[in-house]
Design a protein around this motif. Structure first.
Motif, PDB file in Angstrom:
ATOM      1  N   UNK A 140       0.850  -1.193   0.000  1.00  0.00           N
ATOM      2  CA  UNK A 140       0.000   0.000   0.000  1.00  0.00           C
ATOM      3  C   UNK A 140       0.884   1.240   0.000  1.00  0.00           C
ATOM      4  N   UNK A 141       0.390   2.301  -0.633  1.00  0.00           N
ATOM      5  CA  UNK A 141       1.101   3.584  -0.627  1.00  0.00           C
ATOM      6  C   UNK A 141       0.221   4.608   0.078  1.00  0.00           C
ATOM      7  N   UNK A 142       0.773   5.222   1.133  1.00  0.00           N
ATOM      8  CA  UNK A 142       0.077   6.282   1.864  1.00  0.00           C
ATOM      9  C   UNK A 142       0.548   7.622   1.305  1.00  0.00           C
ATOM     10  N   UNK A 143      -0.354   8.373   0.694  1.00  0.00           N
ATOM     11  CA  UNK A 143       0.026   9.570  -0.067  1.00  0.00           C
ATOM     12  C   UNK A 143      -0.595  10.830   0.517  1.00  0.00           C
ATOM     13  N   UNK A 144       0.155  11.923   0.440  1.00  0.00           N
ATOM     14  CA  UNK A 144      -0.370  13.216   0.863  1.00  0.00           C
ATOM     15  C   UNK A 144      -1.562  13.598  -0.010  1.00  0.00           C
ATOM     16  N   UNK A 145      -1.437  13.428  -1.310  1.00  0.00           N
ATOM     17  CA  UNK A 145      -2.528  13.683  -2.256  1.00  0.00           C
ATOM     18  C   UNK A 145      -2.497  12.565  -3.299  1.00  0.00           C
ATOM     19  N   UNK A 146      -3.480  11.710  -3.277  1.00  0.00           N
ATOM     20  CA  UNK A 146      -3.468  10.534  -4.158  1.00  0.00           C
ATOM     21  C   UNK A 146      -3.478  10.924  -5.631  1.00  0.00           C
ATOM     22  N   UNK A 147      -4.073  12.070  -5.956  1.00  0.00           N
ATOM     23  CA  UNK A 147      -4.112  12.493  -7.362  1.00  0.00           C
ATOM     24  C   UNK A 147      -2.716  12.869  -7.861  1.00  0.00           C
ATOM     25  N   UNK A 148      -1.984  13.608  -7.053  1.00  0.00           N
ATOM     26  CA  UNK A 148      -0.614  13.968  -7.446  1.00  0.00           C
ATOM     27  C   UNK A 148       0.279  12.743  -7.535  1.00  0.00           C
ATOM     28  N   UNK A 149       0.169  11.876  -6.536  1.00  0.00           N
ATOM     29  CA  UNK A 149       1.019  10.686  -6.520  1.00  0.00           C
ATOM     30  C   UNK A 149       0.688   9.747  -7.666  1.00  0.00           C
ATOM     31  N   UNK A 150      -0.574   9.710  -8.079  1.00  0.00           N
ATOM     32  CA  UNK A 150      -0.959   8.822  -9.170  1.00  0.00           C
ATOM     33  C   UNK A 150      -0.213   9.157 -10.459  1.00  0.00           C
ATOM     34  N   UNK A 151       0.065  10.436 -10.681  1.00  0.00           N
ATOM     35  CA  UNK A 151       0.835  10.837 -11.870  1.00  0.00           C
ATOM     36  C   UNK A 151       2.233  10.218 -11.824  1.00  0.00           C
ATOM     37  N   UNK A 152       2.834  10.232 -10.632  1.00  0.00           N
ATOM     38  CA  UNK A 152       4.156   9.628 -10.464  1.00  0.00           C
ATOM     39  C   UNK A 152       4.085   8.123 -10.681  1.00  0.00           C
ATOM     40  N   UNK A 153       3.073   7.488 -10.096  1.00  0.00           N
ATOM     41  CA  UNK A 153       2.932   6.037 -10.225  1.00  0.00           C
ATOM     42  C   UNK A 153       2.704   5.640 -11.676  1.00  0.00           C
ATOM     43  N   UNK A 154       1.910   6.412 -12.392  1.00  0.00           N
ATOM     44  CA  UNK A 154       1.662   6.114 -13.812  1.00  0.00           C
ATOM     45  C   UNK A 154       2.953   6.209 -14.619  1.00  0.00           C
ATOM     46  N   UNK A 155       3.768   7.218 -14.301  1.00  0.00           N
ATOM     47  CA  UNK A 155       5.017   7.416 -15.049  1.00  0.00           C
ATOM     48  C   UNK A 155       5.945   6.225 -14.888  1.00  0.00           C
ATOM     49  N   UNK A 156       5.991   5.658 -13.681  1.00  0.00           N
ATOM     50  CA  UNK A 156       6.894   4.538 -13.418  1.00  0.00           C
ATOM     51  C   UNK A 156       6.173   3.180 -13.435  1.00  0.00           C
ATOM     52  N   UNK A 157       4.964   3.184 -13.916  1.00  0.00           N
ATOM     53  CA  UNK A 157       4.165   1.967 -14.099  1.00  0.00           C
ATOM     54  C   UNK A 157       4.036   1.175 -12.793  1.00  0.00           C
ATOM     55  N   UNK A 158       3.700   1.900 -11.734  1.00  0.00           N
ATOM     56  CA  UNK A 158       3.466   1.287 -10.421  1.00  0.00           C
ATOM     57  C   UNK A 158       1.962   1.074 -10.262  1.00  0.00           C
ATOM     58  N   UNK A 159       1.552  -0.151  -9.930  1.00  0.00           N
ATOM     59  CA  UNK A 159       0.135  -0.501  -9.883  1.00  0.00           C
ATOM     60  C   UNK A 159      -0.422  -0.614  -8.455  1.00  0.00           C
ATOM     61  N   UNK A 160       0.369  -0.294  -7.463  1.00  0.00           N
ATOM     62  CA  UNK A 160      -0.035  -0.473  -6.062  1.00  0.00           C
ATOM     63  C   UNK A 160      -1.109   0.541  -5.680  1.00  0.00           C
ATOM     64  N   UNK A 161      -2.056   0.113  -4.853  1.00  0.00           N
ATOM     65  CA  UNK A 161      -3.160   0.978  -4.409  1.00  0.00           C
ATOM     66  C   UNK A 161      -2.658   2.054  -3.442  1.00  0.00           C
ATOM     67  N   UNK A 162      -3.433   3.148  -3.347  1.00  0.00           N
ATOM     68  CA  UNK A 162      -3.097   4.259  -2.462  1.00  0.00           C
ATOM     69  C   UNK A 162      -4.202   4.495  -1.427  1.00  0.00           C
ATOM     70  N   UNK A 163      -3.792   5.102  -0.314  1.00  0.00           N
ATOM     71  CA  UNK A 163      -4.725   5.691   0.640  1.00  0.00           C
ATOM     72  C   UNK A 163      -4.162   7.054   1.022  1.00  0.00           C
ATOM     73  N   UNK A 164      -5.027   8.036   1.179  1.00  0.00           N
ATOM     74  CA  UNK A 164      -4.555   9.372   1.528  1.00  0.00           C
ATOM     75  C   UNK A 164      -4.126   9.439   2.987  1.00  0.00           C
ATOM     76  N   UNK A 165      -3.102  10.228   3.257  1.00  0.00           N
ATOM     77  CA  UNK A 165      -2.636  10.490   4.616  1.00  0.00           C
ATOM     78  C   UNK A 165      -2.108  11.922   4.640  1.00  0.00           C
ATOM     79  N   UNK A 166      -2.876  12.796   5.263  1.00  0.00           N
ATOM     80  CA  UNK A 166      -2.491  14.205   5.280  1.00  0.00           C
ATOM     81  C   UNK A 166      -2.899  14.837   6.606  1.00  0.00           C
ATOM     82  N   UNK A 167      -2.650  16.131   6.740  1.00  0.00           N
ATOM     83  CA  UNK A 167      -2.840  16.810   8.027  1.00  0.00           C
ATOM     84  C   UNK A 167      -4.287  16.831   8.487  1.00  0.00           C
ATOM     85  N   UNK A 168      -5.231  16.613   7.577  1.00  0.00           N
ATOM     86  CA  UNK A 168      -6.645  16.686   7.951  1.00  0.00           C
ATOM     87  C   UNK A 168      -7.252  15.333   8.310  1.00  0.00           C
TER      88      UNK A 168
END
Length: 284
Positions: free
Chosen positions: A40-68
């Protein structure tokens, strides 16, 4: 006391994975591999991180983790880790926890004896520092200053005697006003602004605080900025005053100072309220 042997056994592990601060080519081989292999990938913003994951062809699921949402999200992530699965924690850019979310999850994992493994990688402050031309060590990384002018000046007053190079993050829209406060509190020190770090329009502005304020009066900036300021050259020795508070007041009066002003002056010397010195002088 706790001892962590990060790779002693196969258990659920929290990996802290730096992400590029602008240039995708700064993603490390190990960073990509870790993102591919965790559960699992815990991301500050899943939308931003998804761009990175797409670029490197990473298929792992995300969950958001941020200050709120970290209060409700952390128990869920801890249960996931304690089941033997691993998580990669990422922020939108750079090192997790450095002016970004992540610290609370790290602390929670340490308390549960869950291994926390940090990967080296991109971080804006260090990258800007070594090319700034200012002394690279010692340095003092501060991050973002308060936005309110009075609060910001108070922070700068607390940093005024630091002899280390100071590193701040700042918005391009606020950097000129911040420099005005720097000039007022620190004086006309050497300053470097680095913007658009690692990107095509990367730019370093080097000069005194006055020179950069003048430049920014005629030029606008774009992109997040690293603001680096030279440290204090020397720390003035604190003046030592002899005698009790009452004796100090009496000495000033003997030199011709009015009693009221003498009490005020002694209070200022010691960072006290006038009433405290007044009571001491009059034996109240």
């Amino acid at each position: 006391m706790r001892i962590q042997r990060s790779f002693a056994k196969k258990v659920g592990t929290l990996y802290l994975v730096p992400t590029p601060i602008g240039n995708l080519e700064d993603m490390t081989f190990r960073g990509v591999k870790t993102l591919q292999e965790v559960d699992l990938i815990a991301s500050e913003d899943t939308r931003n991180t998804q761009k990175l994951l797409n670029h490197f062809e990473v298929k792992v699921s995300q969950k958001s983790l941020h200050e709120h949402n970290y209060n409700e999200r952390i128990p869920e992530l801890l249960a996931f880790l304690e089941s033997g699965k691993s998580i990669a924690q990422v922020s939108d850019a750079g090192m997790p926890s450095i002016s970004d979310p992540g610290h609370e999850l790290v602390v929670a994992c340490i308390e549960r004896d869950i291994p926390v493994v940090a990967l080296p990688g991109a971080t804006a402050g260090m990258t800007a520092l070594i090319a700034s031309g200012l002394l690279p060590q010692p340095f003092y990384f501060y991050g973002f200053l308060q936005r309110k002018r009075s609060s910001q000046k108070k922070e700068l007053e607390d940093l005024k005697k630091q002899m280390a190079t100071l590193i701040f993050y700042e918005s391009p829209h606020r950097v000129k006003e911040t420099l005005k406060n720097v000039l007022e509190v620190f004086g006309n020190r050497e300053v470097v602004i680095c913007r658009e770090l690692t990107k095509l329009y990367e730019e370093y502005l080097r000069g005194t605080a006055e020179e950069l304020i003048e430049y920014l009066s005629e030029h606008s900036l774009k992109g997040e900025c690293c603001l680096l300021i030279s440290g204090a050259v020397e720390i003035a020795e604190e003046e030592v005053f002899e005698g009790t508070l009452k004796e100090q007041v009496e000495e000033l009066i003997s030199e011709g100072t009015l009693t009221k002003e003498a009490i005020k002056s002694v209070a200022k010397r010691h960072g006290l309220k006038k009433q405290a010195v007044y009571k001491e002088y009059h034996g109240l």
